[in-house]
Design an enzyme around this catalytic site. Structure first.
Site, PDB file in Angstrom:
ATOM      1  N   ARG A  96       0.864  -1.188   0.000  1.00 13.64           N
ATOM      2  CA  ARG A  96       0.000   0.000   0.000  1.00 13.64           C
ATOM      3  C   ARG A  96       0.895   1.231   0.000  1.00 13.64           C
ATOM      4  O   ARG A  96       1.902   1.287   0.714  1.00 13.64           O
ATOM      5  CB  ARG A  96      -0.900   0.038   1.239  1.00 13.64           C
ATOM      6  CG  ARG A  96      -1.617   1.392   1.414  1.00 13.64           C
ATOM      7  CD  ARG A  96      -2.957   1.298   2.039  1.00 13.64           C
ATOM      8  NE  ARG A  96      -3.557   2.637   2.226  1.00 13.64           N
ATOM      9  CZ  ARG A  96      -4.204   3.306   1.264  1.00 13.64           C
ATOM     10  NH1 ARG A  96      -4.281   2.794   0.051  1.00 13.64           N
ATOM     11  NH2 ARG A  96      -4.736   4.484   1.492  1.00 13.64           N
TER      12      ARG A  96
ATOM     13  N   SER B  13      -0.770   7.839   1.891  1.00 13.52           N
ATOM     14  CA  SER B  13      -0.363   9.238   2.053  1.00 13.52           C
ATOM     15  C   SER B  13      -0.693   9.688   3.462  1.00 13.52           C
ATOM     16  O   SER B  13      -1.807   9.464   3.942  1.00 13.52           O
ATOM     17  CB  SER B  13      -1.106  10.131   1.050  1.00 13.52           C
ATOM     18  OG  SER B  13      -0.788   9.732  -0.250  1.00 13.52           O
TER      19      SER B  13
ATOM     20  N   CYS C 288     -12.606  11.609   6.582  1.00 12.20           N
ATOM     21  CA  CYS C 288     -12.005  10.866   5.476  1.00 12.20           C
ATOM     22  C   CYS C 288     -11.945   9.390   5.865  1.00 12.20           C
ATOM     23  O   CYS C 288     -12.455   8.998   6.908  1.00 12.20           O
ATOM     24  CB  CYS C 288     -10.600  11.410   5.162  1.00 12.20           C
ATOM     25  SG  CYS C 288      -9.452  11.212   6.519  1.00 12.20           S
TER      26      CYS C 288
ATOM     27  N   GLU D 296       0.973  14.781   3.076  1.00  9.43           N
ATOM     28  CA  GLU D 296      -0.244  15.218   3.779  1.00  9.43           C
ATOM     29  C   GLU D 296      -1.082  16.141   2.889  1.00  9.43           C
ATOM     30  O   GLU D 296      -0.535  16.984   2.175  1.00  9.43           O
ATOM     31  CB  GLU D 296       0.179  15.988   5.041  1.00  9.43           C
ATOM     32  CG  GLU D 296      -0.930  16.686   5.780  1.00  9.43           C
ATOM     33  CD  GLU D 296      -1.918  15.725   6.449  1.00  9.43           C
ATOM     34  OE1 GLU D 296      -1.529  15.072   7.426  1.00  9.43           O
ATOM     35  OE2 GLU D 296      -3.064  15.637   5.975  1.00  9.43           O
ATOM     36  N   GLY D 297      -2.383  15.905   2.926  1.00 13.29           N
ATOM     37  CA  GLY D 297      -3.266  16.793   2.174  1.00 13.29           C
ATOM     38  C   GLY D 297      -3.112  16.665   0.683  1.00 13.29           C
ATOM     39  O   GLY D 297      -3.244  17.631  -0.063  1.00 13.29           O
TER      40      GLY D 297
ATOM     41  N   ASP E 255      -4.699  17.225  -6.953  1.00  6.58           N
ATOM     42  CA  ASP E 255      -3.798  16.300  -6.260  1.00  6.58           C
ATOM     43  C   ASP E 255      -2.368  16.708  -6.598  1.00  6.58           C
ATOM     44  O   ASP E 255      -1.982  16.698  -7.751  1.00  6.58           O
ATOM     45  CB  ASP E 255      -4.085  14.859  -6.759  1.00  6.58           C
ATOM     46  CG  ASP E 255      -3.493  13.807  -5.837  1.00  6.58           C
ATOM     47  OD1 ASP E 255      -4.043  12.694  -5.779  1.00  6.58           O
ATOM     48  OD2 ASP E 255      -2.473  14.122  -5.177  1.00  6.58           O
TER      49      ASP E 255
ATOM     50  N   ARG F   6       0.320  15.284  -5.339  1.00  6.16           N
ATOM     51  CA  ARG F   6       1.272  14.245  -4.946  1.00  6.16           C
ATOM     52  C   ARG F   6       2.076  13.739  -6.143  1.00  6.16           C
ATOM     53  O   ARG F   6       1.611  13.717  -7.254  1.00  6.16           O
ATOM     54  CB  ARG F   6       0.531  13.059  -4.308  1.00  6.16           C
ATOM     55  CG  ARG F   6      -0.046  13.353  -2.956  1.00  6.16           C
ATOM     56  CD  ARG F   6      -0.866  12.197  -2.470  1.00  6.16           C
ATOM     57  NE  ARG F   6      -2.107  12.029  -3.231  1.00  6.16           N
ATOM     58  CZ  ARG F   6      -3.008  11.082  -2.951  1.00  6.16           C
ATOM     59  NH1 ARG F   6      -2.789  10.213  -1.979  1.00  6.16           N
ATOM     60  NH2 ARG F   6      -4.130  10.988  -3.645  1.00  6.16           N
TER      61      ARG F   6
ATOM     62  N   THR G   7      -5.545  -0.312  -2.929  1.00  5.92           N
ATOM     63  CA  THR G   7      -5.958   1.061  -3.226  1.00  5.92           C
ATOM     64  C   THR G   7      -7.292   1.058  -3.961  1.00  5.92           C
ATOM     65  O   THR G   7      -7.671   0.067  -4.583  1.00  5.92           O
ATOM     66  CB  THR G   7      -4.900   1.776  -4.101  1.00  5.92           C
ATOM     67  OG1 THR G   7      -5.294   3.141  -4.305  1.00  5.92           O
ATOM     68  CG2 THR G   7      -4.757   1.098  -5.469  1.00  5.92           C
TER      69      THR G   7
ATOM     70  N   LYS H 105      -2.962   5.595  -8.863  1.00  6.57           N
ATOM     71  CA  LYS H 105      -1.782   4.999  -8.202  1.00  6.57           C
ATOM     72  C   LYS H 105      -1.324   3.767  -8.987  1.00  6.57           C
ATOM     73  O   LYS H 105      -0.128   3.547  -9.180  1.00  6.57           O
ATOM     74  CB  LYS H 105      -2.143   4.576  -6.770  1.00  6.57           C
ATOM     75  CG  LYS H 105      -2.221   5.718  -5.788  1.00  6.57           C
ATOM     76  CD  LYS H 105      -2.382   5.182  -4.364  1.00  6.57           C
ATOM     77  CE  LYS H 105      -2.555   6.305  -3.380  1.00  6.57           C
ATOM     78  NZ  LYS H 105      -2.812   5.836  -2.007  1.00  6.57           N
TER      79      LYS H 105
HETATM   80  N1  GTP Z   1      -6.287  18.595   0.061  1.00  5.78           N
HETATM   81  C1  GTP Z   1      -7.050  17.659   0.666  1.00  5.78           C
HETATM   82  N2  GTP Z   1      -6.460  16.480   1.012  1.00  5.78           N
HETATM   83  C2  GTP Z   1      -7.258  15.577   1.614  1.00  5.78           C
HETATM   84  C3  GTP Z   1      -8.611  15.788   1.919  1.00  5.78           C
HETATM   85  N3  GTP Z   1      -9.087  14.684   2.550  1.00  5.78           N
HETATM   86  C4  GTP Z   1      -8.044  13.807   2.625  1.00  5.78           C
HETATM   87  N4  GTP Z   1      -6.955  14.366   2.068  1.00  5.78           N
HETATM   88  C5  GTP Z   1      -5.624  13.802   1.912  1.00  5.78           C
HETATM   89  O1  GTP Z   1      -5.692  12.841   0.880  1.00  5.78           O
HETATM   90  C6  GTP Z   1      -4.674  11.874   1.079  1.00  5.78           C
HETATM   91  C7  GTP Z   1      -5.332  10.520   0.952  1.00  5.78           C
HETATM   92  O2  GTP Z   1      -5.680  10.456  -0.383  1.00  5.78           O
HETATM   93  P1  GTP Z   1      -7.111   9.938  -0.849  1.00  5.78           P
HETATM   94  O3  GTP Z   1      -7.459  10.677  -2.066  1.00  5.78           O
HETATM   95  O4  GTP Z   1      -8.039   9.953   0.299  1.00  5.78           O
HETATM   96  O5  GTP Z   1      -6.860   8.430  -1.174  1.00  5.78           O
HETATM   97  P2  GTP Z   1      -5.733   7.878  -2.117  1.00  5.78           P
HETATM   98  O6  GTP Z   1      -4.538   7.696  -1.240  1.00  5.78           O
HETATM   99  O7  GTP Z   1      -5.547   8.729  -3.320  1.00  5.78           O
HETATM  100  O8  GTP Z   1      -6.352   6.511  -2.602  1.00  5.78           O
HETATM  101  P3  GTP Z   1      -6.442   5.156  -1.757  1.00  5.78           P
HETATM  102  O9  GTP Z   1      -5.134   4.452  -2.051  1.00  5.78           O
HETATM  103  O10 GTP Z   1      -7.626   4.451  -2.296  1.00  5.78           O
HETATM  104  O11 GTP Z   1      -6.584   5.542  -0.313  1.00  5.78           O
HETATM  105  C8  GTP Z   1      -4.080  12.152   2.448  1.00  5.78           C
HETATM  106  O12 GTP Z   1      -2.865  12.871   2.254  1.00  5.78           O
HETATM  107  C9  GTP Z   1      -5.097  13.072   3.100  1.00  5.78           C
HETATM  108  O13 GTP Z   1      -4.475  14.019   3.999  1.00  5.78           O
HETATM  109  C10 GTP Z   1      -9.170  17.041   1.526  1.00  5.78           C
HETATM  110  O14 GTP Z   1     -10.359  17.314   1.749  1.00  5.78           O
HETATM  111  N5  GTP Z   1      -8.361  17.926   0.917  1.00  5.78           N
HETATM  112 ZN    ZN Z   2      -7.481  11.495   5.524  1.00  8.16          ZN
END
Ligand code: GTP
Ligand code: ZN
Length: 356
Positions: A211, A214, A227, A254-255, A288, A290, A311, A316
């Site tokens: 996995r 983030s 979340c 983060e975020g 995003d 990232r 995921t 990803k």
């Molecule tokens: N900018 C922002 N970031 C968020 C928000 N909610 C969660 N996050 C961030 O999103 C990241 C998690 O990504 P997600 O989009 O929830 O999931 P993912 O990692 O892309 O996909 P999975 O692998 O399925 O979990 C973490 O860094 C969280 O801090 C939001 O409302 N705004």
């Molecule tokens: Zn979160």
């Protein structure tokens, strides 16, 4: 290795400079982050020439300002514009209370905006609001002692920060698996460190349960209901423990890469009615920010070439496959749904293509 700083090290210094309110010098221009700019330094920049406020096209769009440079807008400072004015234009938290910020005039002359682009990239990399003040300094008037950077190489370097060095590792028994090893890895440019949690005996000769998680302080640590990160983290670790082996990369993104302060700004906007994507755009960020290449580099560095990726985010999977990691299977990770995050999960499904 000379005693002088390399470009990655200079970028690391520049991030700190911007965060503490110091300007940096990019190809002869002084650039300062609006978020940390003091009135004294604004006056100092004005004494050098006509500063311009640089915003991303995302933020400019929410202000109805044309982004003539494509991904950027260069906004003229009206007479008397002070730090409060700059912050009100850069920070969307008051957009609904103070809707009219204009008139805002954007420059459309064909100057080279590479320094502007590098300044915005540095502000994002420093997890500040992506809004900078930039002024071309007359030759010979650039103050000594400021960090100097070349624009184009900075942009290239920031886009390629996926070289990580192992720093330390130790056995760490966790409730999901007593045989767990935590690795700490540090990027060459001194940015945020990232972690690899190696559960049991993860196989390297066949696809490993993996996995890319983030960091989400609110979800992973505080048990946020906004979340699904916290439940995803523990469900993934437990699944790897039950299987006797797996690797969870804990990426300090983060975020979705904008940092915790900006995520809380986004949450504040969401409490005003914007959704997660709209909130990021209003702040000036992409949906995003990232860089998942980091995950692929980390997996390879740890000796994994093929994964069964836990995921719901198809992006990803694509990023792993396009950076040399075989994804033998996508393992859904749908947990932690509750009335508080229903809308958030729906936006991930409908706007970000998550398979929920
Ligand atoms: N900018 C922002 N970031 C968020 C928000 N909610 C969660 N996050 C961030 O999103 C990241 C998690 O990504 P997600 O989009 O929830 O999931 P993912 O990692 O892309 O996909 P999975 O692998 O399925 O979990 C973490 O860094 C969280 O801090 C939001 O409302 N705004
Ligand atoms: Zn979160």
């Amino acid at each position: 290795m000379t005693l002088l700083p390399s470009l990655p090290e200079t970028i690391s210094r520049a991030r700190t400079d911007l965060r503490i309110g110091l300007p940096v010098v990019i190809d002869g221009n002084l650039a300062a982050a609006v978020e940390t700019l003091s009135p004294e330094r604004l006056a100092g920049l004005r004494a050098l020439g006509r500063p311009v406020l640089v915003l991303t096209a995302r933020r400019a769009g929410t202000l109805k300002v044309p982004a003539y440079d494509g991904d950027l807008a260069r906004i003229e400072l009206p007479e008397g514009a002070d730090v409060a004015w700059l912050r009100a234009v850069a920070d969307p938290s008051d957009d609904l209370r103070v809707p009219l910020k204009g008139p805002l005039a954007a420059r459309r002359d064909a100057e080279d905006v590479t320094p502007h682009r590098a300044a915005i990239a540095l502000a994002k990399s420093a997890q500040l609001l992506p809004a900078v003040l930039l002024v071309e300094a007359p030759a010979g008037e650039i103050p000594q002692g400021l960090t100097r950077l070349p624009a184009a190489p900075v942009i290239a370097q920031l886009a390629a920060e996926t070289v990580l060095s192992p720093v330390a590792a130790a056995h760490l028994p966790i409730s999901a698996a007593e045989r767990t090893r935590l690795h700490i890895l540090r990027p060459a440019a001194g940015g945020a460190e990232h972690y690899a949690i190696e559960i049991g005996d993860p196989p390297r000769d066949r696809p490993v349960l993996a996995r890319l998680h983030s960091a989400c302080f609110t979800g992973d640590v505080l048990g946020s209901l906004k979340c699904d990160c916290g439940p995803q983290l523990h469900a993934a670790l437990n699944a790897m423990g039950a299987e006797g082996g797996g690797v969870l990369l804990y990426l300090n993104q983060e975020g979705r890469g904008i940092g915790l302060a900006n995520k809380m700004r986004a949450y504040d906007l969401q409490s005003q009615g914007f959704d997660t994507v709209e909130a990021n755009h209003r702040l000036g960020f992409e949906d995003d920010e990232r860089d998942f290449r980091l995950g692929a580099a980390l997996l390879r560095q740890l000796g994994f070439g093929a994964v069964r990726l836990m995921t719901n985010n198809p992006r990803k999977v694509e990023m792993m496959q396009s950076h040399g990691i075989e994804v033998a299977e996508r393992v859904p990770l749908i947990v932690g749904r509750n009335p508080w995050n229903d809308a958030y999960l729906a936006v991930k499904r409908d706007k970000s293509g998550h398979m929920l």
